[in-house]
Design a protein around this motif. Structure first.
Motif, mmCIF file in Angstrom:
data_model
loop_
_atom_site.group_PDB
_atom_site.id
_atom_site.type_symbol
_atom_site.label_atom_id
_atom_site.label_comp_id
_atom_site.label_asym_id
_atom_site.label_seq_id
_atom_site.Cartn_x
_atom_site.Cartn_y
_atom_site.Cartn_z
ATOM 1 N N PHE A 151 17.891 6.875 -11.212
ATOM 2 C CA PHE A 151 19.101 5.799 -10.942
ATOM 3 C C PHE A 151 19.184 5.300 -9.406
ATOM 4 O O PHE A 151 20.075 4.605 -9.452
ATOM 5 N N ALA A 152 18.282 5.697 -8.490
ATOM 6 C CA ALA A 152 18.386 5.175 -7.251
ATOM 7 C C ALA A 152 17.736 4.166 -6.756
ATOM 8 O O ALA A 152 17.855 3.206 -5.798
ATOM 9 N N SER A 153 16.524 3.841 -7.801
ATOM 10 C CA SER A 153 15.628 2.634 -7.287
ATOM 11 C C SER A 153 14.975 2.209 -8.741
ATOM 12 O O SER A 153 15.367 2.902 -9.729
ATOM 13 N N ASP A 154 14.161 1.295 -8.441
ATOM 14 C CA ASP A 154 13.425 0.829 -9.684
ATOM 15 C C ASP A 154 12.039 1.434 -10.003
ATOM 16 O O ASP A 154 11.447 1.295 -10.895
ATOM 17 N N ALA A 155 11.824 2.441 -9.234
ATOM 18 C CA ALA A 155 10.808 3.464 -9.454
ATOM 19 C C ALA A 155 10.846 4.200 -10.674
ATOM 20 O O ALA A 155 12.146 4.902 -10.931
ATOM 21 N N HIS A 156 9.860 4.396 -11.513
ATOM 22 C CA HIS A 156 10.055 5.143 -12.739
ATOM 23 C C HIS A 156 9.388 6.635 -12.134
ATOM 24 O O HIS A 156 8.185 7.086 -12.408
ATOM 25 N N THR A 157 10.440 7.351 -11.923
ATOM 26 C CA THR A 157 10.115 8.661 -11.236
ATOM 27 C C THR A 157 11.036 9.872 -12.214
ATOM 28 O O THR A 157 12.359 9.438 -11.977
ATOM 29 N N PHE B 98 12.303 12.218 -26.618
ATOM 30 C CA PHE B 98 12.810 11.484 -25.554
ATOM 31 C C PHE B 98 13.695 10.268 -25.841
ATOM 32 O O PHE B 98 13.308 9.616 -26.739
ATOM 33 N N GLY B 99 14.671 10.208 -24.882
ATOM 34 C CA GLY B 99 15.646 9.003 -25.336
ATOM 35 C C GLY B 99 15.638 8.150 -24.055
ATOM 36 O O GLY B 99 15.009 7.249 -23.712
ATOM 37 N N ARG B 100 16.343 9.010 -23.066
ATOM 38 C CA ARG B 100 16.754 8.090 -21.754
ATOM 39 C C ARG B 100 15.637 7.710 -21.042
ATOM 40 O O ARG B 100 15.491 6.369 -20.866
ATOM 41 N N SER B 101 14.575 8.401 -21.053
ATOM 42 C CA SER B 101 13.342 7.678 -20.310
ATOM 43 C C SER B 101 12.728 6.685 -20.800
ATOM 44 O O SER B 101 11.808 6.036 -20.104
ATOM 45 N N LEU B 102 13.001 6.514 -22.183
ATOM 46 C CA LEU B 102 12.221 5.464 -22.731
ATOM 47 C C LEU B 102 13.015 4.233 -22.549
ATOM 48 O O LEU B 102 12.406 2.952 -22.437
ATOM 49 N N LEU B 103 14.139 4.171 -22.370
ATOM 50 C CA LEU B 103 15.243 3.051 -22.549
ATOM 51 C C LEU B 103 15.933 2.574 -21.140
ATOM 52 O O LEU B 103 16.112 1.447 -20.968
ATOM 53 N N ALA B 104 16.324 3.529 -20.408
ATOM 54 C CA ALA B 104 17.295 3.454 -19.347
ATOM 55 C C ALA B 104 16.746 2.379 -18.473
ATOM 56 O O ALA B 104 17.640 1.556 -18.211
ATOM 57 N N LYS B 105 15.749 2.221 -18.070
ATOM 58 C CA LYS B 105 15.219 1.460 -16.812
ATOM 59 C C LYS B 105 14.982 0.003 -17.333
ATOM 60 O O LYS B 105 15.102 -0.899 -16.629
ATOM 61 N N HIS B 106 15.246 -0.416 -18.801
ATOM 62 C CA HIS B 106 15.053 -1.678 -19.331
ATOM 63 C C HIS B 106 16.321 -2.363 -19.739
ATOM 64 O O HIS B 106 16.240 -3.432 -20.391
ATOM 65 N N GLY B 107 17.388 -1.838 -19.378
ATOM 66 C CA GLY B 107 18.813 -2.396 -19.672
ATOM 67 C C GLY B 107 19.202 -2.940 -18.466
ATOM 68 O O GLY B 107 19.317 -2.239 -17.390
ATOM 69 N N ARG C 52 23.555 1.750 -9.655
ATOM 70 C CA ARG C 52 23.316 0.552 -8.725
ATOM 71 C C ARG C 52 24.032 -0.839 -9.077
ATOM 72 O O ARG C 52 24.123 -1.066 -10.297
ATOM 73 N N ILE C 53 24.302 -1.644 -8.156
ATOM 74 C CA ILE C 53 25.122 -2.746 -8.412
ATOM 75 C C ILE C 53 24.154 -3.957 -7.812
ATOM 76 O O ILE C 53 24.116 -3.777 -6.566
ATOM 77 N N LEU C 54 23.638 -4.890 -8.498
ATOM 78 C CA LEU C 54 22.947 -5.886 -8.065
ATOM 79 C C LEU C 54 23.934 -7.288 -8.144
ATOM 80 O O LEU C 54 24.316 -7.834 -8.911
ATOM 81 N N PRO C 55 23.834 -7.815 -6.769
ATOM 82 C CA PRO C 55 24.748 -9.241 -6.588
ATOM 83 C C PRO C 55 24.003 -10.279 -6.871
ATOM 84 O O PRO C 55 22.851 -10.457 -6.395
#
Ligand code: PLP
Length: 477
Positions: free
Chosen positions: A286-292, A320-329, A369-372
């Protein structure tokens, strides 16, 4: 991609490049990476009126990057396929609770995935998405007799949680048609290998509520006997937890279950247990855009800990749940007001506890993260100022971030909250009767255009009233 930070001039400190998508090789048309797709989608969402800084447009919308979801599904499938002998049966069953949206389940089914369901509602969603019974797995610690009967009638795989559930299954199997049940049936085992970083999400602790505890006195012998007495028990299941459970701990749990399967099969003198369901739980960054970590790293950790899992002697199920979807929302909210209180600048937004319940109640465990962005949906730049990002709910703790260094926000700006594709806006919390916002999937075209497709429309106020008993106002005379 290296110039990305410079190009956008972001000052939020987050690494915005380095996602899963590789840069295009020379001579191939430019394909935006995940962070670039997100910025394109934000601007297009404003231009197309899905959300806006002005009052005419909705103040809140949620977006899903469908290409990103497909990339994650492919990465999962490829990581296991590369490690297993060809022809080994594998079912990747998406944990529906992570994103209970029918179009998402349908998209994943199209990518070859099935569904893991843990309630009648989740089963209804999987069926509405057209996911076949043979690609559906039912897990839940509190299945009713009716739910078990329905699952067996449909041929859905069932993982029994406890001894009493196994007795119910005994009766249902005995009362069913002659021969083995159509459903593959297994038992969930708690390897008791210990907790990860988040207690509430650690399911392999000594006293976890899930499964049959493997290290309790007599449990192992009881389990072996239970399988020998029930030739229709052909699977073993474990799931060591979600977010915060490190890979070696997950792998240790799977090793325990594999060893138990070998012991049962040796005692049975045949390969009675033919499939291992190894659960989900790959953590998300949750700290960056990297998928790790990546699925390939997970498979490598499993291979090192449990080489026998990959020799083709067992079919595999993953969940798997979170790892498939989290980064894409992405949550996108208008900044409605700003103020300064006690010297602290506060931005009042529409994104709060109803969408990010865990972050609001347990901020240390669930930082976001918050993106302005500015009112036009362009990344906002400027000197960093520590600000609180507050939600709309009526309690003081409704904050998505505290003292976050961001360019100073103004009314009409937008904030983006990335990594929220799993367990956030799809797990709505009805506090303050705040409506569920619309969810749009998006795809980008080669020229940088963005196409949106509605995955879930916004809940209307009349629906909120109807669900709150508006049809029976005099029910309490
Ligand atoms: C929640 C859950 C999953 C999915 O966990 P993720 O962390 O989202 O991958 C899988 N299996 C079971 C039994 C679960 O309860």
């Amino acid at each position: 991609m290296a110039d990305r930070a410079g190009r956008t001039g972001r000052t939020d400190g987050a690494e915005r490049a380095g996602g899963a998508a590789a840069g295009a090789p020379p001579g191939v048309a430019w394909a935006p990476d995940a962070a670039e797709r997100r910025d394109l989608a934000v601007r297009a969402a404003v231009e197309q009126g899905l959300v806006g800084g002005a009052d005419a447009a909705p103040p809140l919308v949620c977006l899903l990057d469908t290409a990103g979801i497909r990339e994650s599904a492919a990465a999962l499938t490829e990581a296991f396929a590369a490690a297993l002998p060809p022809g080994t049966p594998v079912l990747h069953a998406f944990a529906v609770k992570a994103a209970p949206l029918v179009p998402v389940l349908r998209l994943l089914a199209g990518a070859g995935l099935g569904c893991e369901v843990a309630s009648p509602g989740e089963l209804a969603l999987a069926r509405a998405a057209g996911v076949p019974a043979g690609r559906t797995v039912l897990d839940s610690p509190a299945k009713t007799v009716a739910e078990l009967r329905e699952a067996l009638a449909l041929g859905i795989a069932v993982n029994a949680d406890n001894r009493q559930e196994l007795e119910r299954l005994d009766a249902l199997v005995a009362a069913g048609p002659p021969g083995p049940p159509a459903s593959p049936i297994g038992v969930r085992v708690n390897p008791q290998t210990g907790a990860g970083a988040i207690d509430a999400l650690s399911t392999a602790t000594a006293t976890s509520k899930f499964g049959i505890a493997l290290r309790d006195p007599g449990a192992r012998e009881w389990l072996v006997r239970a399988y020998l007495d029930r030739p229709w028990l052909t699977r073993l299941h474990t799931h060591s937890g979600s977010q915060g459970v490190p890979l070696p701990l997950i792998a240790e749990g799977v090793r325990e279950v594999h060893a138990l399967a070998e012991e049962i099969n040796a005692a049975a003198g045949r390969r009675q247990v033919d499939t291992l369901d190894i659960g989900g739980g790959l953590p998300v960054n949750f700290a960056s855009d990297a998928h790790t970590p990546t699925y390939a790293e997970y498979v490598a950790a499993l291979r090192a800990a449990v080489p026998g899992l990959f020799d083709g002697s067992y079919g595999l199920v993953t969940e798997f749940g979170r790892s498939l979807l989290a980064k894409h929302g992405l949550i996108l909210s208008r900044v409605e007001y700003t103020k300064t209180t006690g010297g602290r600048p506060i931005a009042l937004t529409h994104a709060g506890v109803q969408l990010a319940t865990r972050t609001v109640y347990a901020p240390a465990a669930w930082p976001l993260r918050i993106l302005p962005y500015d009112a036009k949906g362009a990344p906002k730049t400027g000197p960093p100022v520590a600000q609180d990002i507050a939600g709309p709910a009526c309690f003081a703790g409704d904050l998505l971030a505290t003292a976050r260094e961001l360019p100073e926000l103004s009314p009409g700006d937008l904030i983006g909250v990335p990594d929220t594709g799993a367990y956030f806006f799809t797990a709505h919390y009805g506090y303050n009767s705040l409506p569920r916002p619309a969810v749009h999937g998006f795809t980008t075209t080669p020229g940088g255009g963005v196409r949106f497709a509605l995955a879930r429309r916004a809940q209307t106020l009349s629906e909120i009233a109807a669900e709150a008993g508006a049809a029976t106002p005099d029910a309490l005379p």
